[in-house]
Design an enzyme around this catalytic site. Structure first.
Site, short mmCIF file in Angstrom:
data_model
loop_
_atom_site.label_atom_id
_atom_site.label_comp_id
_atom_site.label_asym_id
_atom_site.label_seq_id
_atom_site.Cartn_x
_atom_site.Cartn_y
_atom_site.Cartn_z
N SER A 70 0.79 -1.10 -0.04
CA SER A 70 0.01 0.05 0.14
C SER A 70 0.73 1.23 0.07
O SER A 70 2.20 1.22 0.36
CB SER A 70 -0.72 -0.06 1.27
OG SER A 70 -0.22 -0.14 2.38
N THR A 102 -1.52 7.13 6.79
CA THR A 102 -1.13 7.99 8.00
C THR A 102 0.35 8.33 8.38
O THR A 102 0.87 9.05 9.07
CB THR A 102 -2.06 7.84 9.13
OG1 THR A 102 -1.39 6.37 9.71
CG2 THR A 102 -3.32 7.96 9.03
N SER A 103 1.34 7.46 7.70
CA SER A 103 2.68 7.43 7.83
C SER A 103 3.37 8.13 6.64
O SER A 103 2.94 8.71 5.77
CB SER A 103 3.05 5.94 7.62
OG SER A 103 3.10 5.43 6.46
N THR A 162 5.55 1.15 1.64
CA THR A 162 6.41 0.34 0.72
C THR A 162 6.24 0.98 -0.64
O THR A 162 7.34 0.84 -1.27
CB THR A 162 6.30 -1.23 0.96
OG1 THR A 162 6.49 -1.60 2.38
CG2 THR A 162 7.18 -1.89 -0.18
N ASP A 170 -8.72 1.52 14.78
CA ASP A 170 -7.82 0.33 14.43
C ASP A 170 -7.98 -0.69 15.43
O ASP A 170 -6.99 -1.27 15.85
CB ASP A 170 -6.44 0.86 14.36
CG ASP A 170 -5.58 0.25 13.59
OD1 ASP A 170 -5.83 -0.66 12.79
OD2 ASP A 170 -4.21 0.56 13.54
#
Lengths: 509, 509
Positions: free
Chosen positions: A198, A202-203, A207, A260
């Site tokens: 993906s 939010t990071s 990858t 989450d």
């Protein structure tokens, strides 16, 4: 009525724009937020009504559709469409029962997920489902039902091989780009590893964002299949493959609510893996004070849920609980992380050892899925593949096959605007806050600006003198740099203290 | 940026339309569903971003706002506005804690309700709050906190009298128009009863819809206050008074989810009453097999919650549990219900006796709030006021003061298209399904078409022969008539059987 494309992106919700004076609107008793069914050419979609008073947006004899909805109906602008009040989605009764706290059946989950993937749910219904399934509302059998239904909602790949391996991390640790090392290692060992990843949600980098620095990641499935046949692996973005499409819709409401829950995490991850055709999965659960999972008992509970559902889905799963006390590697942001990955593959002396070691151990676990490999031998095999340069060559093959971007890891194009954050006092690094470092990297522009991010100079346990550089921030635009500077001024994300104050975690490696 | 009004009604959600190529959109890293803060002239609002690719909707230097949002900002089209990424609403932490199942404090509810009333929540956040508060998630102290916060979110009327009476029914019983009888009776007794009512949400008629057949119900507050001073009562629509505005926002998501939990019902009803300045309230809880409340234990639980919260709010509350086995009166739909009400006021021999009796008993309870009335005398006082014509005259005064529509109850303008539903066999009426009768009336066009609805010819316990007319359906449009016909063909809503099969309920009257 004539169809009109209304160029508004409503983010995964189908919206129909109807003029207030439109005959259909008045005759059928539609109202704002009514759901209507739109039919054309044998297709039909559901959409939520927004009422319009401006004929420049839609006229009285027109039906407007938002971008997503227009694309789903797949007919040209001006095409005749027919419109009726929509029957409520088939699964509405099941949704109401879940809201009321009941346990649902396998058939209920199948119906709900079919409606979600078919865009039959409004944002309100979607949110209600997500919140009603939050906390411990789903028992493990229900998590299995949900996972299974999510796989069935989209395409399921079949690689026609008995062993298709994959790895996944539950996330939350900046810089944790082991996938880009594990794939070439296990592919060089001969295992099939058709990896789709993906982008960041939010990071500061997913990858797919980092791989995109090196190569094209948006490839048609047929081309991916060719690359996998030739090289036993690939590193592509998973967004185009229609794998577990209900998951993408659910994420669109989970993200703004910071939801989450364990059940939803398990269903999301395992449905994507099973749909991608994986038979064996190594799953990385990092624990640490600022990781998603904060304690070993919590990690073990999550492990058991993953294992139960994986077994019901027929997926062989190996859960690895890892050290999540701090970011992995040095760079955080697409280019910085690509640099670290390539340094490890090149056996560069500046390569971050923590990234190398973690990737070797995860690759070793996957290699031990090979029936010809003895338990305990995986790590040494992985290390041989990396040290001999075979992993680098395999990575270069994959990069070239996907379309190389000509990345030079010795001269990475970092964001030209920088500032440094220095140690306010002398001491040992006893804490690095994953959240705060990720926040600074995102504010600096990552992942949108590929060269933006944070470059860490010291990790846990390092001794620093007052004024030593702890990390350098790279940005592409002055406004981004300023946002990042303000955030790091509020909280530098590092704690200094006595050497014996470094938090310990007892993990498998 | 220049403000642009985008004439789209997004139903109580503030939406901002930004062009994809807009500098602000690109620089600030907004994305679909980002929330932004829009400032102009010292005001500010929050809105959810929809991304637009069509300069005819908004141009690159424009900020579009949906109707609701545009109205809140209250500046003219083309005015310069400034836009920033919104800080998350103040109460977001409290919302996340509620989603996680925690008990919230009084300050938490105050912050949440302030944000809801201020339109700071997106539909997703709003739905999450509603679903997280559903079931038995709120303890009674939390219901009080929520109620109190809802009152504080809007205007609170003060009538400067020690005794301000009101009545309310929790709903679900078609034809139950007792309010239009109770108000003139208690006002004629001299009690202050400034009644504001709602329009139908899911029913075939609300009190405001039915009163609108007789008189204007949308009046400015100052005019209402004059009418109340002159006649001690009024019967108006409550939508313009800004009483408990957070409630209206919450209803916008509760309705499509069919959520009607006890806690939310209590907070919704009591906040409106307290905000309207009531000091004494009679609350009607009907029970029956197809009522909202199905059993006496359930009714008693609800009664205790209402009483607890009312006491905390300083409201004197008298809960009355009533017979909800079937519709009240004969007519269902605005004109049909207005006809029944006027027949009762006129002491017409065709007046439905159940409506008359229920109204007299409820009015009697309210009259007993008068310190000069002895307990048990209320009913007889109410009956004298009704039988003597004083209630009718008071109603005529109120109708004329609000603006009479000249309704003639002897010749009501019913929907001209009709069909009749007849008894399929001989027997006793042992069941009338409130839901199904309401559904048929709504499909026939009520309340939008005032003359549409259902006219019941027989009630529970009546003996009918095969072919006798059970009810007549009135509609204004052929399509409506057909929808209603199909619905009643699927289920006529009546059950016939042996006389001893009539369900019994043991209620206070």
């Amino acid at each position: 009525m004539a169809l009109r494309r209304v160029a508004i992106d409503t983010w995964r919700e189908n919206v129909a724009y109807l003029h207030r004076d439109c005959a259909v609107y008045r005759a059928e008793g539609f109202q704002a937020l009514s759901k209507i069914e739109v039919r054309a050419n044998g297709r039909h979609i559901l959409a939520t009504v927004n009422v319009v008073d401006d004929a420049a947006i839609v006229g009285c004899n027109e039906l407007g559709l938002s971008e997503d909805a227009f694309a789903q109906l797949d007919v040209e602008n001006g095409h005749t469409v027919s419109v009726t009040q929509a029957e409520p989605p088939e699964s509405m009764g099941a949704l109401f029962r879940k809201i009321a706290g009941e346990r649902l059946t396998r058939a209920d989950y199948a119906a709900i997920v079919r409606d979600i993937a078919g865009h039959h749910y409004s944002k309100i219904e979607l949110t209600a489902f997500v919140v009603a399934c939050n906390r411990d509302e789903l028992d493990r059998e229900e998590v299995f039902f949900l996972t299974d239904a999510m796989v069935a909602s989209g395409r399921r790949l079949d690689w026609h091989e008995p062993l298709v391996v994959d790895k996944h991390c539950i996330g939350g640790i900046p810089g944790n780009r082991t996938t880009m090392l594990v794939v070439p290692i296990v592919a060089a060992h001969g295992m099939l590893c058709p990896k789709t990843s993906s982008r960041a949600i939010t990071s500061p980098a997913g990858t797919a964002d980092t791989m995109e620095v090196l190569a094209n990641v948006e490839l048609p499935f047929e081309q991916l299949a060719d690359i996998v046949r030739d090289y036993r692996g690939c590193l592509a973005w998973g967004g185009t493959a229609n794998l577990s499409p209900a998951d993408d819709v659910l994420i669109s409401v989970e993200r703004p609510l910071s939801i989450d829950s364990a059940g939803q995490m398990v269903a999301s991850i395992l449905s994507k893996k099973v749909a991608a055709g994986a038979t064996h999965l190594v799953l990385d659960i990092p624990i640490g004070p600022t990781a998603k999972v904060r304690s070993m008992p919590e990690a073990q509970r999550l492990r058991r849920l993953f294992e139960y559902v994986a077994r019901r889905m027929g997926l062989s799963l190996d859960v690895v609980i890892t050290d999540g006390r701090q970011p992995v590697g040095n760079g955080i942001g697409p280019v910085l992380e690509a640099r670290d990955v390539m340094r490890v593959l090149q056996n560069d002396p500046d390569a971050p050892n923590d990234l190398r070691q973690k990737a070797l151990r995860l690759a070793g676990r996957l290699i031990e899925c090979d029936p010809d490999v003895r338990g305990g031998d995986g790590y040494a095999i992985a290390r041989d593949i990396l040290d001999s340069g075979r992993a680098l060559r395999r990575m270069e093959d994959i990069i070239n096959a996907q379309g190389s971007k000509g990345f030079d890891h010795l001269h990475p194009q970092l964001g030209p605007l920088t500032f440094e954050v220095c140690a306010p006092e002398s001491g040992t690094v006893v804490g690095i806050d994953n959240f705060q470092i990720a926040r600074v990297a995102r504010l600096a522009g990552a992942p949108k600006v590929q060269g933006a991010g944070v470059d860490l100079m010291h990790k846990l346990g390092a001794t620093v003198a007052q004024g030593d550089v702890l990390y350098r921030v790279h940005a592409g635009y002055p406004a981004d740099l300023e946002f990042a500077r303000q955030a790091s001024a509020r909280d530098i994300g590092y704690r200094l203290g006595d050497a014996d104050a470094v938090p310990q975690v007892f993990v498998e490696f």
